[in-house]
Design an enzyme around this catalytic site. Structure first.
Site, PDB file in Angstrom:
ATOM      1  N   ASN A   1      36.190  50.404  41.291  1.00  0.00           N
ATOM      2  CA  ASN A   1      37.201  50.922  40.361  1.00  0.00           C
ATOM      3  C   ASN A   1      36.683  51.404  39.017  1.00  0.00           C
ATOM      4  OD1 ASN A   1      39.204  50.600  42.188  1.00  0.00           O
ATOM      5  ND2 ASN A   1      40.243  48.913  41.155  1.00  0.00           N
TER       6      ASN A   1
ATOM      7  N   GLU B   1      38.548  58.168  44.418  1.00  0.00           N
ATOM      8  CA  GLU B   1      39.928  57.818  44.771  1.00  0.00           C
ATOM      9  C   GLU B   1      40.831  58.319  43.636  1.00  0.00           C
ATOM     10  OE1 GLU B   1      41.858  53.710  46.393  1.00  0.00           O
ATOM     11  OE2 GLU B   1      41.111  53.661  44.349  1.00  0.00           O
TER      12      GLU B   1
ATOM     13  N   TRP C   1      48.114  37.818  45.919  1.00  0.00           N
ATOM     14  CA  TRP C   1      47.252  39.003  45.759  1.00  0.00           C
ATOM     15  C   TRP C   1      45.865  38.531  45.330  1.00  0.00           C
ATOM     16  CZ3 TRP C   1      44.972  40.736  41.111  1.00  0.00           C
ATOM     17  CH2 TRP C   1      44.279  41.952  41.222  1.00  0.00           C
TER      18      TRP C   1
ATOM     19  N   ARG D   1      52.322  45.531  44.800  1.00  0.00           N
ATOM     20  CA  ARG D   1      51.542  45.692  46.028  1.00  0.00           C
ATOM     21  C   ARG D   1      52.472  45.730  47.244  1.00  0.00           C
ATOM     22  NH1 ARG D   1      48.430  46.988  42.741  1.00  0.00           N
ATOM     23  NH2 ARG D   1      46.306  46.266  42.352  1.00  0.00           N
TER      24      ARG D   1
ATOM     25  N   ASP E   1      41.787  51.091  54.737  1.00  0.00           N
ATOM     26  CA  ASP E   1      41.991  50.633  53.365  1.00  0.00           C
ATOM     27  C   ASP E   1      42.336  49.138  53.356  1.00  0.00           C
ATOM     28  OD1 ASP E   1      42.301  51.043  50.581  1.00  0.00           O
ATOM     29  OD2 ASP E   1      44.469  51.083  50.835  1.00  0.00           O
TER      30      ASP E   1
ATOM     31  N   HIS F   1      40.442  42.837  35.388  1.00  0.00           N
ATOM     32  CA  HIS F   1      41.254  43.879  36.034  1.00  0.00           C
ATOM     33  C   HIS F   1      42.189  44.445  34.972  1.00  0.00           C
ATOM     34  CE1 HIS F   1      43.604  45.802  39.214  1.00  0.00           C
ATOM     35  NE2 HIS F   1      42.700  45.430  40.108  1.00  0.00           N
TER      36      HIS F   1
ATOM     37  N   SER G   1      35.108  45.302  39.640  1.00  0.00           N
ATOM     38  CA  SER G   1      33.918  44.716  40.275  1.00  0.00           C
ATOM     39  C   SER G   1      32.639  45.236  39.619  1.00  0.00           C
ATOM     40  CB  SER G   1      33.904  45.027  41.773  1.00  0.00           C
ATOM     41  OG  SER G   1      33.908  46.429  41.993  1.00  0.00           O
TER      42      SER G   1
HETATM   43  C1  LIG Z   1      43.005  41.441  45.147  1.00  0.00           C
HETATM   44  C2  LIG Z   1      42.001  42.103  44.274  1.00  0.00           C
HETATM   45  C3  LIG Z   1      41.679  43.415  44.485  1.00  0.00           C
HETATM   46  C4  LIG Z   1      40.715  44.021  43.722  1.00  0.00           C
HETATM   47  N1  LIG Z   1      40.386  45.310  43.997  1.00  0.00           N
HETATM   48  C5  LIG Z   1      39.355  45.883  43.350  1.00  0.00           C
HETATM   49  C6  LIG Z   1      38.916  47.180  43.739  1.00  0.00           C
HETATM   50  O1  LIG Z   1      39.465  47.806  44.639  1.00  0.00           O
HETATM   51  N2  LIG Z   1      37.830  47.669  43.101  1.00  0.00           N
HETATM   52  C7  LIG Z   1      37.177  47.006  42.121  1.00  0.00           C
HETATM   53  O2  LIG Z   1      36.181  47.505  41.598  1.00  0.00           O
HETATM   54  N3  LIG Z   1      37.595  45.782  41.722  1.00  0.00           N
HETATM   55  C8  LIG Z   1      38.661  45.214  42.314  1.00  0.00           C
HETATM   56  N4  LIG Z   1      39.077  43.961  41.949  1.00  0.00           N
HETATM   57  C9  LIG Z   1      38.462  43.323  40.767  1.00  0.00           C
HETATM   58  C10 LIG Z   1      37.206  42.520  41.060  1.00  0.00           C
HETATM   59  O3  LIG Z   1      37.327  41.806  42.227  1.00  0.00           O
HETATM   60  C11 LIG Z   1      36.951  41.580  39.874  1.00  0.00           C
HETATM   61  O4  LIG Z   1      36.958  42.371  38.710  1.00  0.00           O
HETATM   62  C12 LIG Z   1      35.628  40.841  39.935  1.00  0.00           C
HETATM   63  O5  LIG Z   1      35.500  40.156  41.147  1.00  0.00           O
HETATM   64  C13 LIG Z   1      35.530  39.865  38.760  1.00  0.00           C
HETATM   65  O6  LIG Z   1      34.304  39.216  38.798  1.00  0.00           O
HETATM   66  P1  LIG Z   1      34.132  37.698  38.320  1.00  0.00           P
HETATM   67  O7  LIG Z   1      32.719  37.362  38.469  1.00  0.00           O
HETATM   68  O8  LIG Z   1      34.790  37.511  37.011  1.00  0.00           O
HETATM   69  O9  LIG Z   1      35.017  36.841  39.354  1.00  0.00           O
HETATM   70  P2  LIG Z   1      34.796  36.620  40.915  1.00  0.00           P
HETATM   71  O10 LIG Z   1      34.089  37.758  41.524  1.00  0.00           O
HETATM   72  O11 LIG Z   1      36.131  36.277  41.456  1.00  0.00           O
HETATM   73  O12 LIG Z   1      33.838  35.355  40.999  1.00  0.00           O
HETATM   74  C14 LIG Z   1      34.218  34.080  40.577  1.00  0.00           C
HETATM   75  C15 LIG Z   1      33.189  33.094  41.081  1.00  0.00           C
HETATM   76  O13 LIG Z   1      33.387  31.828  40.478  1.00  0.00           O
HETATM   77  C16 LIG Z   1      33.288  30.814  41.461  1.00  0.00           C
HETATM   78  N5  LIG Z   1      34.028  29.654  40.974  1.00  0.00           N
HETATM   79  C17 LIG Z   1      35.352  29.539  40.731  1.00  0.00           C
HETATM   80  N6  LIG Z   1      35.640  28.311  40.279  1.00  0.00           N
HETATM   81  C18 LIG Z   1      34.472  27.630  40.237  1.00  0.00           C
HETATM   82  C19 LIG Z   1      34.110  26.310  39.876  1.00  0.00           C
HETATM   83  N7  LIG Z   1      35.021  25.443  39.456  1.00  0.00           N
HETATM   84  N8  LIG Z   1      32.814  25.938  39.964  1.00  0.00           N
HETATM   85  C20 LIG Z   1      31.867  26.802  40.395  1.00  0.00           C
HETATM   86  N9  LIG Z   1      32.167  28.065  40.754  1.00  0.00           N
HETATM   87  C21 LIG Z   1      33.437  28.471  40.669  1.00  0.00           C
HETATM   88  C22 LIG Z   1      33.853  31.468  42.697  1.00  0.00           C
HETATM   89  O14 LIG Z   1      33.497  30.777  43.872  1.00  0.00           O
HETATM   90  C23 LIG Z   1      33.222  32.842  42.580  1.00  0.00           C
HETATM   91  O15 LIG Z   1      31.922  32.826  43.068  1.00  0.00           O
HETATM   92  C24 LIG Z   1      40.073  43.323  42.688  1.00  0.00           C
HETATM   93  C25 LIG Z   1      40.421  42.000  42.437  1.00  0.00           C
HETATM   94  C26 LIG Z   1      41.383  41.395  43.211  1.00  0.00           C
HETATM   95  C27 LIG Z   1      41.748  39.973  42.936  1.00  0.00           C
END
Ligand SMILES: Cc1cc2nc3c(=O)[nH]c(=O)nc-3n(C[C@H](O)[C@H](O)[C@H](O)COP(=O)(O)OP(=O)(O)OC[C@H]3O[C@@H](n4cnc5c(N)ncnc54)[C@H](O)[C@@H]3O)c2cc1C
Length: 627
Positions: free
Chosen positions: A62, A126, A218, A249, A352, A389, A435
């Site tokens: 995204n 997209e 979601w 959604r 998708d 997000h 992501s």
């Molecule tokens: C449904 C959905 C759809 C999405 N669609 C898109 C898309 O189409 N394109 C796009 O680019 N982005 C998309 N995103 C956004 C993207 O997924 C997030 O921006 C990204 O994953 C955020 O990264 P993060 O590292 O903050 O969290 P995450 O990737 O969620 O990672 C969190 C990590 O923390 C760990 N964790 C949690 N609690 C604990 C704990 N207590 N102790 C140890 N570890 C822990 C988890 O196991 C995980 O490994 C979407 C998100 C969602 C929810």
């Protein structure tokens, strides 16, 4: 006390989480750690290959700015985020991520991710910022690269360890404690610097899916607000804790709509057939300047649909059939080409979902939905906390060194706590990183944390008496269950304790009814929030009455407690901000208008670990010159 082995891990840098931001942090930090002879440990609650929000895969990246092809400028991205967040964004952080995000995407491609290419070899977009991918294995690919980088630098990975709380030495973070979710082991991580990237939070609010569908949402159920809890407990300043995200959604299986709106150019309509974005266009005047500029912010788009639902015009539908037919119509004079195009569009529609929300494909199949023949129901989901997000909650972090802003007090992405860095959903006011941007932000913080260690990193001074106290507190639910489980015929029903599921239901009921959840039509007010806060206070009194029959329950309990804290910070911040700025995410009925004069600012909060008091603060918005 429950019989647990204590495992002590000594490291230079501790990365908490194994998701996108943590993988970015690990990949980059490993490079600099190796150069400087430093050690990294990464700890994830789950298994890195499929942990976090991208576990199931995604169908699009995204955030891609496309600087090399001159598609957009970094300033364009800053403007886009400012517009979507109704003026409230940390433009320095957004800019910093934007200038690094393309290189993360290019790395993904190098590591094996299949990004769609058109006939000219260009990425298939997209939308303006989004790239289409074959993303079922997206997380596996990104995790593999992080693991390889760590292995190359002699780093260590700890999986299935649930991190509960920070270890502190005054205002300095010196590690973390948690427990193994599979074995009786209590973990003590001692570190010179810590990066928290443990995602956002789900199930703070009662979900639409209750009863047999409970657990479906979601936002993937794995993230319970650990990032927010960790930084709050450390005494870090938080920002935008009121900015939750509510996506619209496909109903009940939460399938993505991005490809439909952006790629297929589909319309969303009410049951009467009106396109709410057209029928209710006048409402946007009330939210100027943001309502009148393009793209219309996500919350305002939600809001117009919600007004239809409120007026009894639901269900809302995505016009999938119309969109597909319209695209295929270009080929109508050539029956063979038309058939081929229809097949292609149908495949894309299903893929998708199969790429990222398989349950939606199953639901469609079970309800005999043929997207090319019939429209499909959409709905606003329950609120989530996902600062990466379109939400914005998270820690208040120091800005990039080379940009002249009022937001600099330390190393880039360091919170107001010394040695504690926050990324992804864990860092606030820098939405729309998604992501790819979360990965880029992880890389920024990874490099910055190593710099901090090289320049300032002293051996962690850990108070073992405090560790023992924490261990006792964290494992107490096991003892409570053991002490009283025999007193009733059903151990789930007991006057001495409550089970985690009951506690969760109570939290969700409070949030739903007082803090603007689904059944309150996302509306709240001062009176409702004050009552909600009172009930959260009572809930807090009961939080140490949760009992765990096993390790899984113990994890559920600490997930609940973490959610409860994010809930409190959320209510307090909504209460503090006396206006409605993001209708469609929440609406304060007693202050129904946006009030730029008083509230065009960040609303920050801090819980003081010494006094247990919350402090609420306003912080000025810095706008990038010329942007
Ligand atoms: C449904 C959905 C759809 C999405 N669609 C898109 C898309 O189409 N394109 C796009 O680019 N982005 C998309 N995103 C956004 C993207 O997924 C997030 O921006 C990204 O994953 C955020 O990264 P993060 O590292 O903050 O969290 P995450 O990737 O969620 O990672 C969190 C990590 O923390 C760990 N964790 C949690 N609690 C604990 C704990 N207590 N102790 C140890 N570890 C822990 C988890 O196991 C995980 O490994 C979407 C998100 C969602 C929810």
């Amino acid at each position: 006390m429950a019989n647990f082995e204590t495992v002590e891990v000594n490291t230079d840098l501790l990365i908490i989480g194994g998701g996108f931001s943590a993988c970015g942090a690990a990949t980059e930090a490993a490079y600099w750690a190796k150069k400087n002879g430093l050690k990294i440990a990464l700890v994830d609650k789950a298994a890195m290959d499929r942990s976090g929000a991208v576990a199931m895969g995604l169908s699009a990246i995204n955030q891609y700015v496309g600087v090399k092809d001159g598609e957009n400028t970094l300033e364009d991205y800053v403007r886009y985020v400012r517009q979507d967040l109704m003026g409230i964004s940390r433009e320095d952080l957004v800019y910093n991520i934007a200038r690094h995000v393309d290189s993360s995407v290019h790395l993904f491609e190098k590591w094996g991710l299949n990004i769609w290419l058109d006939e000219d070899g260009k990425y298939v977009h997209e939308g303006r910022w989004q790239l289409m991918i074959n993303g079922e294995s997206y997380k596996v690919i990104i995790a593999e690269a992080a693991k390889n980088a760590l292995a190359d630098a002699g780093g260590e990975i700890y999986e299935r360890i649930f991190i509960v709380a920070p270890l502190m030495d005054g205002n300095k973070c010196v590690g973390a404690v948690g427990f193994n979710t599979r074995e009786n082991q209590f973990y003590v991580f001692k570190a010179k610097a810590v990066i928290i990237g443990a995602g956002g939070a789900v199930h703070v609010f009662r979900p639409r899916s209750v009863g047999e569908g409970f657990g479906r949402s979601w936002y993937p159920p794995f993230n319970s607000g650990t990032s927010a809890y960790f930084t709050i407990q450390a005494g870090a300043e938080m920002t935008c804790q009121e900015v939750r995200f509510i996506p619209v959604r496909f109903k009940d299986a939460y399938g993505p709509v991005g490809a439909w709106f952006l790629l297929f150019k589909s319309r969303a309509i009410s049951a009467e057939g009106g396109d709410y974005m057209v029928v209710r266009e006048d409402e946007l005047n009330n939210w100027a300047p943001y309502g009148l500029a393009k793209p219309i912010p996500a919350n305002l788009r939600n809001y117009l649909g919600m007004l239809d639902v409120e007026a009894g015009l639901g269900p809302l539908y995505m016009e999938t059939d119309e969109a597909i037919q319209k695209i295929a119509a270009e080929y109508k004079d050539d029956p063979k080409a038309y058939k081929k195009k229809m097949k292609e569009l149908e495949t894309e529609a299903w893929e998708d979902f199969l790429d990222m929300t398989i349950s939606q494909a199953i639901l469609w199949a079970s309800q005999n939905v043929k997207p090319e023949e019939k429209h499909s129901e959409i709905a606003a989901c329950e609120p989530y906390f996902i600062g990466s997000h379109s939400g914005a909650s998270g820690a208040w972090v120091s800005g990039p060194e080379d940009i002249d802003t009022p937001y600099k007090w330390g190393y880039t992405n360091m919170t107001t706590v010394d040695g504690l860095f926050a990324v992804g959903d864990g860092s606030g006011a820098s939405s729309h990183k998604f992501s790819s941007g979360s990965h880029a932000e992880g890389r920024i913080a990874g490099k910055s944390a190593i710099k901090y260690i090289v320049e300032k990193g002293a051996e962690p001074n850990v108070d073992m008496a405090k560790v023992e106290e924490l261990q006792k507190k964290i494992l107490a639910p096991l003892d409570l269950f053991e002490a009283h489980k025999g007193e009733t015929t059903d151990p789930e029903i007991n006057i001495n304790y409550i089970m985690p599921r009951q506690f969760l239901f109570r939290l969700q009921k409070i949030m739903d009814e007082y803090a603007g959840g689904v059944t309150s039509a996302f509306k709240t007010s001062k009176a409702l929030l004050e009552r909600g806060l009172e009930l959260i206070g009572v809930l807090q009194e009961d939080s140490d009455k949760q009992a765990a029959g096993n390790l899984h329950d113990l994890m559920r309990i600490w997930e609940n407690t973490q959610r409860m804290w994010i809930a409190e910070s959320h209510i307090r911040t909504m209460l503090f901000r006396e206006e409605t700025r993001w209708p469609g995410y929440y609406f304060r009925s007693d202050t129904p208008k946006m009030d730029d004069e008083n509230w065009k600012c960040f609303t920050n909060c801090r819980w003081d670990p010494n006094t247990g008091e919350w402090e609420m603060m306003k912080k000025d918005i810095w706008t990038m010159p010329g942007v």
